[in-house]
Design an enzyme around this catalytic site. Structure first.
Site, PDB file in Angstrom:
ATOM      1  N   GLY A 147     -32.415  53.436  19.096  1.00  0.00           N
ATOM      2  CA  GLY A 147     -33.751  54.012  19.149  1.00  0.00           C
ATOM      3  C   GLY A 147     -34.227  54.161  20.581  1.00  0.00           C
ATOM      4  N   GLY A 149     -35.131  51.818  22.769  1.00  0.00           N
ATOM      5  CA  GLY A 149     -34.460  50.887  23.660  1.00  0.00           C
ATOM      6  C   GLY A 149     -33.035  51.300  23.956  1.00  0.00           C
ATOM      7  N   ILE A 177     -35.466  53.904  11.944  1.00  0.00           N
ATOM      8  CA  ILE A 177     -35.834  53.990  10.535  1.00  0.00           C
ATOM      9  C   ILE A 177     -37.235  54.558  10.371  1.00  0.00           C
ATOM     10  CG2 ILE A 177     -36.891  51.722  10.266  1.00  0.00           C
ATOM     11  CD1 ILE A 177     -34.377  53.417   7.867  1.00  0.00           C
ATOM     12  N   ASP A 178     -38.073  54.422  11.411  1.00  0.00           N
ATOM     13  CA  ASP A 178     -39.444  54.931  11.344  1.00  0.00           C
ATOM     14  C   ASP A 178     -39.546  56.423  11.638  1.00  0.00           C
ATOM     15  OD1 ASP A 178     -40.221  52.372  10.793  1.00  0.00           O
ATOM     16  OD2 ASP A 178     -40.966  51.930  12.804  1.00  0.00           O
ATOM     17  N   GLY A 223     -42.881  51.273   9.232  1.00  0.00           N
ATOM     18  CA  GLY A 223     -43.780  52.149   9.982  1.00  0.00           C
ATOM     19  C   GLY A 223     -44.561  51.349  10.989  1.00  0.00           C
ATOM     20  N   ARG A 224     -43.888  50.891  12.032  1.00  0.00           N
ATOM     21  CA  ARG A 224     -44.531  50.034  13.034  1.00  0.00           C
ATOM     22  C   ARG A 224     -45.575  50.812  13.829  1.00  0.00           C
ATOM     23  NH1 ARG A 224     -43.415  45.259  15.535  1.00  0.00           N
ATOM     24  NH2 ARG A 224     -41.590  45.004  14.199  1.00  0.00           N
ATOM     25  N   GLU A 278     -46.442  49.281   7.658  1.00  0.00           N
ATOM     26  CA  GLU A 278     -46.598  47.932   8.189  1.00  0.00           C
ATOM     27  C   GLU A 278     -47.467  47.878   9.437  1.00  0.00           C
ATOM     28  OE1 GLU A 278     -42.905  46.318   9.572  1.00  0.00           O
ATOM     29  OE2 GLU A 278     -42.161  48.263  10.258  1.00  0.00           O
ATOM     30  N   TYR A 329     -36.327  45.630   4.034  1.00  0.00           N
ATOM     31  CA  TYR A 329     -34.905  45.829   4.321  1.00  0.00           C
ATOM     32  C   TYR A 329     -34.075  46.138   3.081  1.00  0.00           C
ATOM     33  CZ  TYR A 329     -36.072  44.146   8.927  1.00  0.00           C
ATOM     34  OH  TYR A 329     -36.632  44.016  10.173  1.00  0.00           O
ATOM     35  N   MET A 330     -34.638  45.970   1.898  1.00  0.00           N
ATOM     36  CA  MET A 330     -33.893  46.337   0.691  1.00  0.00           C
ATOM     37  C   MET A 330     -33.606  47.838   0.652  1.00  0.00           C
ATOM     38  SD  MET A 330     -35.788  44.023  -2.188  1.00  0.00           S
ATOM     39  CE  MET A 330     -34.824  44.787  -3.472  1.00  0.00           C
TER      40      MET A 330
END
Length: 435
Positions: A147, A149, A177-178, A223-224, A278, A329-330
């Protein structure tokens, strides 16, 4: 990620690279120097069938992120503090985070800043150690799947290779993932996660809420900083009544607040379903402008909006039956769907093609439907976020009739209450138009 690895290895074989010359670095950048995680040789036998499983055979690790211009700001702050006092003190920048602290009001803050400065030096040393390994192992192509980083690291490694004359091309593949990588249409795995969220947690929340008296289904998803998963899953499910994302602040209390809307919704239809990212509502969980701390990878430490909402809903509607589901994480650990399988293969192929053509410091991505090469340093400057005034977000609000949950400002009219134009009412006046 296994799909991308598999496609890269097969593409390298197409170029004639011997099987024993393709290495996989275990656990990200930690694998360059970790004694217990030696590189693995990637052969056709090693990668056979790995696309059928979720996760990655190489493992992952977090990457500390540099904030842009941090080195200059750090040195400048150190010089100012040295002039003001003879005692050593830290800097106002942190090399490993995208958040910076500008205050030195107490000793605790100064110690934290000193630790951040030390971490900056440690990361510079780590970068040089990786460059040493690339030179020693005679690596000619380095593909970084990550991502913000990871792509920042790729840009730094590409610049370091050029500076030290190491003949190595560094190419990145965006992974988040976001779906928050700037400029890129979407990251791989996003479609799979949305599909899993729609088919399992949201469906379960809808069934459970509708089956209970005054049932409220509450689902927290990834969704940070960006609410793309919550937005797309809510649009696709057709059963969500409220969607909360980090980009759109909301209020809990008051006549226009979320809790009052839920009361009316439950009384009207007997149940409600909420999908929350989240990172939503952190201004409520960190009141008074309090800045959240950051973790080792530079991300703000989020407080649990899911449990906070559950408690608030039970307080506002005591007899509500709240069903809280946290899949997290599921939904990330499942194999890709067919769309992502194709997308990963194309990304892997193009990454190898770019490196073989001599490009370095670039990231492969899809922009406006076209696969392109983007400078890795550019796409990490900021995160891609949902536009609260854009079509996608307001399309969702219109479809579910969601207000803004703001007590201040103009009175909010639900989007589904927009007057309907009658057929023929906009027809041109033929008596005056001359047609």
């Amino acid at each position: 990620m296994n799909d991308v690895i598999e496609s890269m290895v097969k593409r390298l074989h197409d170029y004639g690279v011997p099987e024993d010359n393709i290495l996989g670095i275990k656990y990200g950048i930690r694998g360059f120097n970790a004694k217990d995680a030696k590189p693995v040789v990637l052969t056709r036998k090693t990668i056979e069938g790995i696309h059928l499983t979720g996760g990655t055979i190489l493992g992952t690790s977090y990457v500390h992120r540099h904030h842009h211009h941090t080195r200059h700001q750090q040195r400048q702050q150190q010089q100012q503090q040295q002039q003001a006092s003879a005692s050593p003190s830290g800097s106002n920048g942190s090399s490993n985070t995208s958040m910076m602290c500008d205050t030195d009001e107490d000793e605790t803050t100064r110690l934290a800043e000193a630790a951040a400065a030390a971490a900056f030096d440690d990361q510079d040393a780590q970068l040089e150690a990786i460059l040493d390994k690339l030179d020693f192992w005679r690596i000619n192509i380095l593909c970084v799947i990550g991502g913000q980083g990871g792509n920042q690291l790729g840009a730094q490694l590409a610049a370091g290779c050029q500076r030290r004359g190491i003949p190595c091309c560094v190419v990145g593949v965006p992974k988040s993932i976001d779906n928050d990588v700037m400029l890129v249409d979407k990251t791989f795995g996003f479609d799979t996660v949305v599909q899993e969220v729609v088919q399992r947690p949201l469906l379960a929340a809808k069934v459970e809420a509708a089956s209970a008296r005054k049932g409220v289904g509450l689902v927290k998803v990834f969704g940070r900083r960006s609410g793309f998963i919550a937005l797309q899953a809510s649009l696709a499910s057709g059963g969500v009544d409220v969607c909360l994302i980090p980009e759109e602040p909301f209020e809990l209390d008051g006549p226009q607040g979320l809790l009052e809307y839920l009361k009316q919704l439950v009384e009207k239809q007997g149940h409600a379903v909420i999908c929350v990212a989240e990172g939503a509502g952190q201004d409520i969980l960190y009141p008074g402008g309090e800045e959240p701390p950051v973790d080792e990878s530079g991300n703000p430490v989020l407080r649990d909006i899911g449990t906070a909402l559950k408690k608030a809903i039970k307080g506002a509607i005591p007899d509500a039956d709240v069903k809280y589901i946290d899949p997290t994480y599921m939904v990330q650990a499942v194999p890709c769907n067919s769309q992502d399988h194709i997308y990963c293969r194309v990304l892997g192929f193009h990454a190898v093609d770019a490196a073989m053509a001599g490009y370095t410091g670039v990231t492969v991505g899809q922009v406006n439907g076209h696969f392109v090469l983007l400078p890795s340093s550019i796409i990490t400057m900021s995160a891609r976020r949902v536009d609260p005034k854009g079509k996608s977000w307001n399309r969702l609000r219109a479809s579910i009739g969601q207000p803004r949950f703001q007590n201040s400002g103009p009175t909010d009219m639900p989007l589904h209450a927009v007057p309907v134009v009658q057929p023929g009412s906009l027809a041109p006046d033929r008596t005056t138009s001359g047609t």
